[in-house]
Design a protein around this motif. Structure first.
Motif, PDB file in Angstrom:
ATOM      1  N   ASN A   9       6.157  43.648  16.024  1.00 51.68           N
ATOM      2  CA  ASN A   9       6.318  45.008  15.518  1.00 51.68           C
ATOM      3  C   ASN A   9       7.495  45.669  16.228  1.00 51.68           C
ATOM      4  OD1 ASN A   9       5.438  46.326  17.967  1.00 51.68           O
ATOM      5  ND2 ASN A   9       3.329  45.847  17.398  1.00 51.68           N
ATOM      6  N   SER A  10       7.929  46.785  15.676  1.00 51.84           N
ATOM      7  CA  SER A  10       9.105  47.476  16.198  1.00 51.84           C
ATOM      8  C   SER A  10       8.900  47.955  17.626  1.00 51.84           C
ATOM      9  CB  SER A  10       9.481  48.652  15.300  1.00 51.84           C
ATOM     10  OG  SER A  10      10.014  48.194  14.087  1.00 51.84           O
ATOM     11  N   LEU A  11       7.674  48.324  17.963  1.00 56.86           N
ATOM     12  CA  LEU A  11       7.409  48.803  19.324  1.00 56.86           C
ATOM     13  C   LEU A  11       7.654  47.695  20.346  1.00 56.86           C
ATOM     14  CD1 LEU A  11       6.472  51.068  21.167  1.00 56.86           C
ATOM     15  CD2 LEU A  11       4.112  50.345  20.757  1.00 56.86           C
ATOM     16  N   GLU A  12       7.147  46.482  20.044  1.00 51.82           N
ATOM     17  CA  GLU A  12       7.389  45.349  20.947  1.00 51.82           C
ATOM     18  C   GLU A  12       8.887  45.075  21.081  1.00 51.82           C
ATOM     19  OE1 GLU A  12       3.809  42.158  20.595  1.00 51.82           O
ATOM     20  OE2 GLU A  12       4.996  42.450  18.771  1.00 51.82           O
ATOM     21  N   LEU A  13       9.576  45.000  19.935  1.00 51.49           N
ATOM     22  CA  LEU A  13      11.008  44.720  19.969  1.00 51.49           C
ATOM     23  C   LEU A  13      11.755  45.808  20.735  1.00 51.49           C
ATOM     24  CD1 LEU A  13      11.610  43.511  16.302  1.00 51.49           C
ATOM     25  CD2 LEU A  13      11.594  42.109  18.365  1.00 51.49           C
ATOM     26  N   ASN A  15      10.603  47.692  23.154  1.00 43.71           N
ATOM     27  CA  ASN A  15      10.328  47.509  24.584  1.00 43.71           C
ATOM     28  C   ASN A  15      11.154  46.364  25.162  1.00 43.71           C
ATOM     29  OD1 ASN A  15       8.500  49.634  24.703  1.00 43.71           O
ATOM     30  ND2 ASN A  15       6.736  48.327  24.281  1.00 43.71           N
ATOM     31  N   TRP A  16      11.240  45.255  24.431  1.00 50.51           N
ATOM     32  CA  TRP A  16      12.017  44.117  24.917  1.00 50.51           C
ATOM     33  C   TRP A  16      13.512  44.437  24.963  1.00 50.51           C
ATOM     34  CZ3 TRP A  16       8.790  40.805  21.130  1.00 50.51           C
ATOM     35  CH2 TRP A  16       7.545  40.504  21.712  1.00 50.51           C
ATOM     36  N   LEU A  17      13.984  45.202  23.986  1.00 50.35           N
ATOM     37  CA  LEU A  17      15.390  45.610  23.999  1.00 50.35           C
ATOM     38  C   LEU A  17      15.676  46.496  25.208  1.00 50.35           C
ATOM     39  CD1 LEU A  17      16.495  46.389  20.328  1.00 50.35           C
ATOM     40  CD2 LEU A  17      17.664  44.924  21.967  1.00 50.35           C
ATOM     41  N   ARG A  18      14.754  47.420  25.506  1.00 49.17           N
ATOM     42  CA  ARG A  18      14.941  48.265  26.695  1.00 49.17           C
ATOM     43  C   ARG A  18      14.962  47.407  27.957  1.00 49.17           C
ATOM     44  NH1 ARG A  18      11.071  51.951  24.651  1.00 49.17           N
ATOM     45  NH2 ARG A  18       9.705  51.445  26.370  1.00 49.17           N
ATOM     46  N   GLY A  19      14.095  46.397  27.993  1.00 47.82           N
ATOM     47  CA  GLY A  19      14.101  45.485  29.137  1.00 47.82           C
ATOM     48  C   GLY A  19      15.411  44.720  29.230  1.00 47.82           C
ATOM     49  N   ALA A  20      15.893  44.224  28.094  1.00 45.20           N
ATOM     50  CA  ALA A  20      17.169  43.499  28.081  1.00 45.20           C
ATOM     51  C   ALA A  20      18.305  44.401  28.531  1.00 45.20           C
ATOM     52  CB  ALA A  20      17.448  42.943  26.687  1.00 45.20           C
ATOM     53  N   ALA A  21      18.242  45.686  28.173  1.00 45.11           N
ATOM     54  CA  ALA A  21      19.281  46.633  28.591  1.00 45.11           C
ATOM     55  C   ALA A  21      19.329  46.746  30.115  1.00 45.11           C
ATOM     56  CB  ALA A  21      19.024  48.007  27.967  1.00 45.11           C
ATOM     57  N   GLN A  22      18.178  46.496  30.752  1.00 50.03           N
ATOM     58  CA  GLN A  22      18.109  46.547  32.216  1.00 50.03           C
ATOM     59  C   GLN A  22      18.231  45.147  32.817  1.00 50.03           C
ATOM     60  OE1 GLN A  22      14.951  49.067  33.569  1.00 50.03           O
ATOM     61  NE2 GLN A  22      15.591  50.697  32.197  1.00 50.03           N
ATOM     62  N   LYS A  23      18.697  44.212  31.988  1.00 53.57           N
ATOM     63  CA  LYS A  23      18.954  42.822  32.394  1.00 53.57           C
ATOM     64  C   LYS A  23      17.693  42.104  32.856  1.00 53.57           C
ATOM     65  CE  LYS A  23      23.139  43.525  31.264  1.00 53.57           C
ATOM     66  NZ  LYS A  23      23.369  43.429  29.835  1.00 53.57           N
ATOM     67  N   LEU A  31      12.215  38.763  23.431  1.00 52.38           N
ATOM     68  CA  LEU A  31      12.949  39.290  22.283  1.00 52.38           C
ATOM     69  C   LEU A  31      13.521  38.141  21.460  1.00 52.38           C
ATOM     70  CD1 LEU A  31      14.183  41.870  20.911  1.00 52.38           C
ATOM     71  CD2 LEU A  31      16.192  41.461  22.355  1.00 52.38           C
ATOM     72  N   TYR A  32      14.109  37.181  22.140  1.00 53.26           N
ATOM     73  CA  TYR A  32      14.697  36.021  21.461  1.00 53.26           C
ATOM     74  C   TYR A  32      13.622  35.227  20.711  1.00 53.26           C
ATOM     75  CZ  TYR A  32      16.956  31.569  20.599  1.00 53.26           C
ATOM     76  OH  TYR A  32      17.447  30.452  19.978  1.00 53.26           O
ATOM     77  N   GLU A  33      12.551  34.892  21.397  1.00 57.57           N
ATOM     78  CA  GLU A  33      11.506  34.077  20.777  1.00 57.57           C
ATOM     79  C   GLU A  33      10.863  34.780  19.582  1.00 57.57           C
ATOM     80  OE1 GLU A  33       8.852  33.054  23.972  1.00 57.57           O
ATOM     81  OE2 GLU A  33      10.207  31.497  24.733  1.00 57.57           O
ATOM     82  N   ALA A  34      10.778  36.098  19.648  1.00 58.01           N
ATOM     83  CA  ALA A  34      10.134  36.839  18.565  1.00 58.01           C
ATOM     84  C   ALA A  34      11.041  37.013  17.349  1.00 58.01           C
ATOM     85  CB  ALA A  34       9.694  38.217  19.078  1.00 58.01           C
ATOM     86  N   SER A  35      12.339  37.119  17.570  1.00 64.46           N
ATOM     87  CA  SER A  35      13.229  37.471  16.462  1.00 64.46           C
ATOM     88  C   SER A  35      14.181  36.364  16.032  1.00 64.46           C
ATOM     89  CB  SER A  35      14.051  38.714  16.843  1.00 64.46           C
ATOM     90  OG  SER A  35      14.820  38.454  18.008  1.00 64.46           O
ATOM     91  N   ALA A  36      14.398  35.364  16.863  1.00 62.14           N
ATOM     92  CA  ALA A  36      15.390  34.324  16.555  1.00 62.14           C
ATOM     93  C   ALA A  36      15.116  33.580  15.243  1.00 62.14           C
ATOM     94  CB  ALA A  36      15.525  33.337  17.718  1.00 62.14           C
ATOM     95  N   PRO A  37      13.879  33.212  14.922  1.00 67.79           N
ATOM     96  CA  PRO A  37      13.678  32.480  13.654  1.00 67.79           C
ATOM     97  C   PRO A  37      14.144  33.261  12.428  1.00 67.79           C
ATOM     98  CG  PRO A  37      11.750  32.257  15.054  1.00 67.79           C
ATOM     99  CD  PRO A  37      12.629  33.294  15.698  1.00 67.79           C
ATOM    100  N   SER A  76      17.949  53.258  13.906  1.00 69.32           N
ATOM    101  CA  SER A  76      17.494  52.114  13.116  1.00 69.32           C
ATOM    102  C   SER A  76      16.382  51.383  13.857  1.00 69.32           C
ATOM    103  CB  SER A  76      18.653  51.148  12.843  1.00 69.32           C
ATOM    104  OG  SER A  76      19.100  50.567  14.053  1.00 69.32           O
ATOM    105  N   ALA A  77      15.643  50.600  13.108  1.00 74.11           N
ATOM    106  CA  ALA A  77      14.611  49.755  13.713  1.00 74.11           C
ATOM    107  C   ALA A  77      15.300  48.649  14.509  1.00 74.11           C
ATOM    108  CB  ALA A  77      13.729  49.161  12.628  1.00 74.11           C
ATOM    109  N   PRO A  78      14.653  48.128  15.554  1.00 71.11           N
ATOM    110  CA  PRO A  78      15.283  47.095  16.378  1.00 71.11           C
ATOM    111  C   PRO A  78      15.744  45.884  15.573  1.00 71.11           C
ATOM    112  CG  PRO A  78      13.255  47.850  17.410  1.00 71.11           C
ATOM    113  CD  PRO A  78      13.325  48.490  16.060  1.00 71.11           C
ATOM    114  N   LEU A  79      14.916  45.418  14.643  1.00 71.79           N
ATOM    115  CA  LEU A  79      15.288  44.238  13.870  1.00 71.79           C
ATOM    116  C   LEU A  79      16.469  44.538  12.944  1.00 71.79           C
ATOM    117  CD1 LEU A  79      14.525  41.287  13.703  1.00 71.79           C
ATOM    118  CD2 LEU A  79      12.978  41.847  11.835  1.00 71.79           C
ATOM    119  N   THR A  80      16.540  45.752  12.446  1.00 73.49           N
ATOM    120  CA  THR A  80      17.672  46.154  11.609  1.00 73.49           C
ATOM    121  C   THR A  80      18.953  46.118  12.427  1.00 73.49           C
ATOM    122  OG1 THR A  80      16.226  47.574  10.293  1.00 73.49           O
ATOM    123  CG2 THR A  80      18.600  47.999  10.152  1.00 73.49           C
TER     124      THR A  80
END
Length: 196
Positions: A9-13, A15-23, A31-37, A76-80
Motif C-alpha cells: 500500500n502507499s503508506l508502506e511505500l 515509509n520506505w521512501l522516507r527511510g531511503a531518503a535517510q539512506k 521498497l525494492y522488493e515490494a515494487s520492483a516486479p 503523487s502516490a509513491p508508486l506513481t
C-alpha cells in the motif's frame, strides 16, 4: 523480485521512501522488493527486451536512492512517482539505442513529439511505439500544441515545473496549471480509450 503477490500500500511505500531518503539500506531493500516486479513489467513493456528492462530498472533504483528525499507525498502516490522514473529511464535508454540512426538527442525528441502529433503515423514514423504509447500519442494529439510542449519538457526531458517555466519564459503558475489540466485531459482520454 520475490514479493509481487500482494502489492504494497502507499503508506508502506511512503515509509520506505522516507527511510531511503535517510539512506536506510533496509528500507530501500523493502521498497525494492515490494515494487520492483511491477516496475520491471513497465520497463519490459516499453523496451521489449529483458536485459534492457533490467538495465532501466537498475538505473531507476539508483535514481530513486539518490532522489528519495525529493519525493513529495502530496503531489503523487509513491508508486506513481517511481513509475515516472522508470518510464523516463526506459525512454532514455531507447534514445541511447538510437545511436545507429544518426540523429542527435534534440532531433530524436522532435521526432517523438512529431509522431505524437500525428496519430496516423506509420510504424516507422511512430518509432515502433507500443500500443500503450500509441494510445497516449492519440490523446497527446488532442492537446493544444503549447500544452503538448509543456508536457514533453516535463516528462520526456524530466524537467521540473520551475525549469519548464524558465525555459519557456512563462510564469510558474501557468506551467503548473497547463500541466495539471493536460494530465487530467490525458487521463480522461486514456480512460475513455480503455473503455472503448
Amino acid at each position: 523480485m520475490t514479493r509481487a503477490l500482494n502489492p504494497p500500500n502507499s503508506l508502506e511505500l511512503n515509509n520506505w521512501l522516507r527511510g531511503a531518503a535517510q539512506k536506510d539500506a533496509l528500507a530501500f531493500r523493502q521498497l525494492y522488493e515490494a515494487s520492483a516486479p511491477r516496475l520491471y513489467g513497465l520497463a519490459l513493456r516499453i523496451l521489449r527486451r529483458r536485459e534492457l528492462a533490467e538495465e532501466a530498472l537498475q538505473e531507476s533504483f539508483v535514481s530513486i536512492w539518490h532522489h528519495a528525499g525529493e519525493y513529495q507525498a502530496g503531489l503523487s502516490a509513491p508508486l506513481t512517482w517511481m513509475t515516472a522514473i522508470v518510464r523516463n529511464k526506459s525512454f532514455d535508454l531507447l534514445r541511447r539505442m538510437q545511436a545507429d540512426v544518426e540523429i542527435d538527442g534534440e532531433d530524436f525528441d522532435e521526432a517523438v513529439l512529431a509522431s505524437l502529433r500525428d496519430p496516423r503515423a506509420n510504424p516507422a514514423e511512430a518509432l515502433e511505439l507500443s500500443s500503450e504509447a500509441k494510445a497516449l500519442a492519440n490523446c497527446m494529439a488532442a492537446l493544444e500544441e503549447k500544452h503538448r510542449h509543456v508536457i514533453g519538457l516535463a516528462f520526456f526531458h524530466d524537467l521540473s515545473h520551475g525549469d519548464v517555466a524558465r525555459r519557456l519564459a512563462l510564469p510558474l503558475g501557468t506551467v503548473k496549471t497547463w500541466i495539471r489540466r493536460s494530465l487530467a485531459r490525458l487521463q480522461s482520454c486514456l480512460t475513455g480509450q480503455g473503455a472503448a
